[in-house]
Motif scaffolding. Structure first.
Motif, PDB file in Angstrom:
ATOM      1  N   ALA A 139       0.839  -1.202   0.000  1.00 31.77           N
ATOM      2  CA  ALA A 139       0.000   0.000   0.000  1.00 31.77           C
ATOM      3  C   ALA A 139       0.874   1.252   0.000  1.00 31.77           C
ATOM      4  CB  ALA A 139      -0.928  -0.002   1.213  1.00 31.77           C
ATOM      5  N   ARG A 140       1.922   1.255   0.812  1.00 29.47           N
ATOM      6  CA  ARG A 140       2.818   2.418   0.854  1.00 29.47           C
ATOM      7  C   ARG A 140       3.537   2.611  -0.479  1.00 29.47           C
ATOM      8  NH1 ARG A 140       4.849   1.023   6.972  1.00 29.47           N
ATOM      9  NH2 ARG A 140       3.294   2.303   8.050  1.00 29.47           N
ATOM     10  N   ARG A 141       4.007   1.519  -1.078  1.00 31.06           N
ATOM     11  CA  ARG A 141       4.679   1.624  -2.370  1.00 31.06           C
ATOM     12  C   ARG A 141       3.705   2.134  -3.437  1.00 31.06           C
ATOM     13  NH1 ARG A 141       6.143  -1.063  -7.263  1.00 31.06           N
ATOM     14  NH2 ARG A 141       4.305  -2.404  -7.097  1.00 31.06           N
ATOM     15  N   ALA A 142       2.487   1.576  -3.441  1.00 30.32           N
ATOM     16  CA  ALA A 142       1.509   1.933  -4.460  1.00 30.32           C
ATOM     17  C   ALA A 142       1.140   3.410  -4.401  1.00 30.32           C
ATOM     18  CB  ALA A 142       0.259   1.071  -4.305  1.00 30.32           C
ATOM     19  N   VAL A 143       0.978   3.935  -3.199  1.00 33.75           N
ATOM     20  CA  VAL A 143       0.563   5.332  -3.047  1.00 33.75           C
ATOM     21  C   VAL A 143       1.749   6.272  -3.196  1.00 33.75           C
ATOM     22  CG1 VAL A 143      -0.435   7.017  -1.447  1.00 33.75           C
ATOM     23  CG2 VAL A 143      -1.429   4.714  -1.636  1.00 33.75           C
ATOM     24  N   ARG A 144       2.843   5.993  -2.474  1.00 29.68           N
ATOM     25  CA  ARG A 144       3.963   6.935  -2.440  1.00 29.68           C
ATOM     26  C   ARG A 144       4.828   6.893  -3.691  1.00 29.68           C
ATOM     27  NH1 ARG A 144       5.734   5.707   3.855  1.00 29.68           N
ATOM     28  NH2 ARG A 144       4.121   6.991   4.837  1.00 29.68           N
ATOM     29  N   GLU A 145       5.034   5.712  -4.258  1.00 28.56           N
ATOM     30  CA  GLU A 145       5.914   5.595  -5.418  1.00 28.56           C
ATOM     31  C   GLU A 145       5.150   5.583  -6.744  1.00 28.56           C
ATOM     32  OE1 GLU A 145       8.755   2.401  -5.070  1.00 28.56           O
ATOM     33  OE2 GLU A 145       8.978   2.720  -2.905  1.00 28.56           O
ATOM     34  N   LEU A 146       3.990   4.934  -6.762  1.00 30.94           N
ATOM     35  CA  LEU A 146       3.245   4.804  -8.011  1.00 30.94           C
ATOM     36  C   LEU A 146       2.150   5.857  -8.164  1.00 30.94           C
ATOM     37  CD1 LEU A 146       2.777   0.912  -8.141  1.00 30.94           C
ATOM     38  CD2 LEU A 146       4.654   2.291  -9.076  1.00 30.94           C
ATOM     39  N   GLY A 147       1.835   6.571  -7.085  1.00 30.66           N
ATOM     40  CA  GLY A 147       0.818   7.614  -7.161  1.00 30.66           C
ATOM     41  C   GLY A 147      -0.597   7.105  -7.240  1.00 30.66           C
ATOM     42  N   MET A 148      -0.859   5.896  -6.738  1.00 36.59           N
ATOM     43  CA  MET A 148      -2.216   5.351  -6.790  1.00 36.59           C
ATOM     44  C   MET A 148      -3.125   6.069  -5.795  1.00 36.59           C
ATOM     45  SD  MET A 148      -1.405   1.301  -7.500  1.00 36.59           S
ATOM     46  CE  MET A 148      -2.745   0.965  -8.662  1.00 36.59           C
ATOM     47  N   ALA A 149      -4.409   6.127  -6.133  1.00 40.77           N
ATOM     48  CA  ALA A 149      -5.341   6.986  -5.410  1.00 40.77           C
ATOM     49  C   ALA A 149      -6.075   6.303  -4.272  1.00 40.77           C
ATOM     50  CB  ALA A 149      -6.361   7.560  -6.387  1.00 40.77           C
ATOM     51  N   GLY A 150      -5.923   4.985  -4.121  1.00 44.67           N
ATOM     52  CA  GLY A 150      -6.619   4.261  -3.068  1.00 44.67           C
ATOM     53  C   GLY A 150      -6.181   2.816  -3.069  1.00 44.67           C
ATOM     54  N   VAL A 151      -6.757   2.029  -2.157  1.00 48.45           N
ATOM     55  CA  VAL A 151      -6.457   0.600  -2.079  1.00 48.45           C
ATOM     56  C   VAL A 151      -7.767  -0.180  -2.048  1.00 48.45           C
ATOM     57  CG1 VAL A 151      -4.235   0.936  -0.926  1.00 48.45           C
ATOM     58  CG2 VAL A 151      -6.296   0.621   0.444  1.00 48.45           C
ATOM     59  N   TYR A 152      -7.676  -1.445  -2.489  1.00 47.26           N
ATOM     60  CA  TYR A 152      -8.851  -2.299  -2.631  1.00 47.26           C
ATOM     61  C   TYR A 152      -8.737  -3.502  -1.717  1.00 47.26           C
ATOM     62  CZ  TYR A 152     -12.622  -1.514  -5.967  1.00 47.26           C
ATOM     63  OH  TYR A 152     -13.783  -1.106  -6.556  1.00 47.26           O
ATOM     64  N   LEU A 153      -9.871  -3.914  -1.127  1.00 49.41           N
ATOM     65  CA  LEU A 153      -9.942  -5.129  -0.317  1.00 49.41           C
ATOM     66  C   LEU A 153     -11.191  -5.918  -0.673  1.00 49.41           C
ATOM     67  CD1 LEU A 153      -9.134  -4.410   3.458  1.00 49.41           C
ATOM     68  CD2 LEU A 153      -7.721  -5.603   1.775  1.00 49.41           C
ATOM     69  N   ASP A 154     -11.084  -7.226  -0.523  1.00 49.31           N
ATOM     70  CA  ASP A 154     -12.249  -8.097  -0.577  1.00 49.31           C
ATOM     71  C   ASP A 154     -13.085  -7.866   0.682  1.00 49.31           C
ATOM     72  OD1 ASP A 154     -14.014 -10.120  -1.207  1.00 49.31           O
ATOM     73  OD2 ASP A 154     -12.493 -11.692  -1.302  1.00 49.31           O
ATOM     74  N   THR A 155     -14.325  -8.317   0.679  1.00 48.17           N
ATOM     75  CA  THR A 155     -15.168  -8.213   1.875  1.00 48.17           C
ATOM     76  C   THR A 155     -14.714  -9.164   2.977  1.00 48.17           C
ATOM     77  OG1 THR A 155     -16.693  -9.734   0.795  1.00 48.17           O
ATOM     78  CG2 THR A 155     -17.237  -7.399   0.695  1.00 48.17           C
ATOM     79  N   ASP A 156     -13.989 -10.221   2.605  1.00 46.93           N
ATOM     80  CA  ASP A 156     -13.425 -11.130   3.611  1.00 46.93           C
ATOM     81  C   ASP A 156     -11.984 -11.463   3.193  1.00 46.93           C
ATOM     82  OD1 ASP A 156     -14.205 -12.560   1.381  1.00 46.93           O
ATOM     83  OD2 ASP A 156     -14.837 -14.335   2.503  1.00 46.93           O
TER      84      ASP A 156
END
Length: 336
Positions: A139-156
């Motif tokens: 999550a940190r790499r995706a947001v800080r390095e790749l500039g992604m706007a959010g994260v996704y999770l399954d319901t379980d």
């Protein structure tokens, strides 16, 4: 009552519910694939582990062809879209190393795609949910390095309920990164589509199974104290939160009368925490939308379409004050 639904989205409309399939991620999960191909009878297939989805043509569709996507967005009047992982490829049961490899490949590819069209597309991250520490790192790499706007999770995620304390470090990281968390169910159970054979008829795994999982997600977030423990967490649940709006009165009565309710939940009431959840409006008709507005309020509703899916609501954007509110809310949720 909500504003009427019309066939063309208002100018500036933002769609937060749009999945993508990446050719660059084929085989990135090792033996589990994913694999895109054509069967002997000419039908396309998409293999995820031991499960094979037949008859869905991803190649050449908005799922895989960005030019086709942008043209379809223009046709629907959608200005910007948040791209998200395909729920078929959450890969919650893979060995950790394979899940990490797939998440990194997927996030690299999706972020690169969005970066080519920064005024139209945003991207949200896949996480290797089997390992919470690895999920935090990705999550940190995706947001800080790749500039992604959010994260996704399954319901379980990886068989955990969303209120499992093991997920608290991930929620803390999401708050620290100042991005939203999106929750969307997977149609796959431990043996392919849900193990309940009744859900394998009439597409009920999608029609009812998704709503069931989304309702359980709302219950876990509220009853399980996630929003109490993480007051800064912005979490958005797909398809209006399943049946939670319909059941909200019953849920509120349970908080008042059942012994498992925490003191904070009793003090503040169900609605206090329920209205802290964001929901997309992919609910298909005005009466359902009216019910969602009545119980969840307007302030945390955002427009979602399941763009290009069998049930796409791309042309179902509310107009008038509600339409404007959904776009303003999405701007706030996505930190635009």
């Amino acid at each position: 009552m909500s504003e009427p639904i019309r066939s063309t989205a208002p100018a500036g409309t933002i769609d937060v519910h749009a999945h993508a399939v990446l050719a660059s991620s084929e085989g990135a999960a090792g033996a589990a694939g994913p694999e895109l191909g054509t069967s002997e009878d000419g039908r396309p297939f998409y293999r995820v582990g031991d499960y094979v989805l037949h008859g869905v043509r991803y190649a050449g569709s908005p799922f895989m062809d960005v030019d086709v996507r942008l043209a379809a967005m223009d046709d629907a009047g959608i200005a910007r879209q948040l791209l998200s992982p395909n729920p078929l490829t959450y890969f919650g049961s893979l060995p950790v190393a394979d899940a990490v490899a797939f998440a990194r490949s997927h996030n690299d590819g999706l972020a690169a795609l969005a970066a080519k069209h920064p005024d139209r597309l945003l991207a949200s991250a896949q996480l290797p949910v089997q390992d919470v520490a690895e999920s935090v790192a990705e999550a940190r790499r995706a947001v800080r390095e790749l500039g992604m706007a959010g994260v996704y999770l399954d319901t379980d995620p990886a068989g955990r309920t969303l209120d499992d304390p093991a997920l608290d470090p991930l929620y803390e990281a999401v708050v620290e990164l100042d991005v939203p968390l999106f929750v969307h169910p997977s149609p796959l159970g431990p043996d392919g589509p849900p193990a309940d054979a009744r859900l394998r008829r009439f597409d009920l795994d999608l029609l009812l199974g998704f709503a069931y999982d989304e309702t359980l997600a709302v219950a876990a977030l509220v009853f399980g104290g996630v929003l109490e423990r993480h007051p800064g967490l912005d979490v958005c649940v797909s398809h209006g939160g399943g049946t939670a709006a319909f059941l909200s009165g019953r849920f509120a009565a349970a908080v008042e009368k059942r012994p498992w309710a925490s003191q904070a939940l009793r003090d503040h009431g169900f609605e206090h925490y329920y209205r802290r959840i964001w929901f997309d409006t992919h609910v298909h008709d005005e009466q359902s939308l009216d019910l969602l507005v009545a119980h969840a309020g307007v302030d945390r509703l955002v427009f979602g379409t399941n763009f290009a899916g069998w049930d796409s609501g791309a042309h179902d954007a509310p107009t008038g004050d509600l339409g404007a509110a959904l776009t303003a809310n999405a701007t706030r949720l996505l930190r635009l």
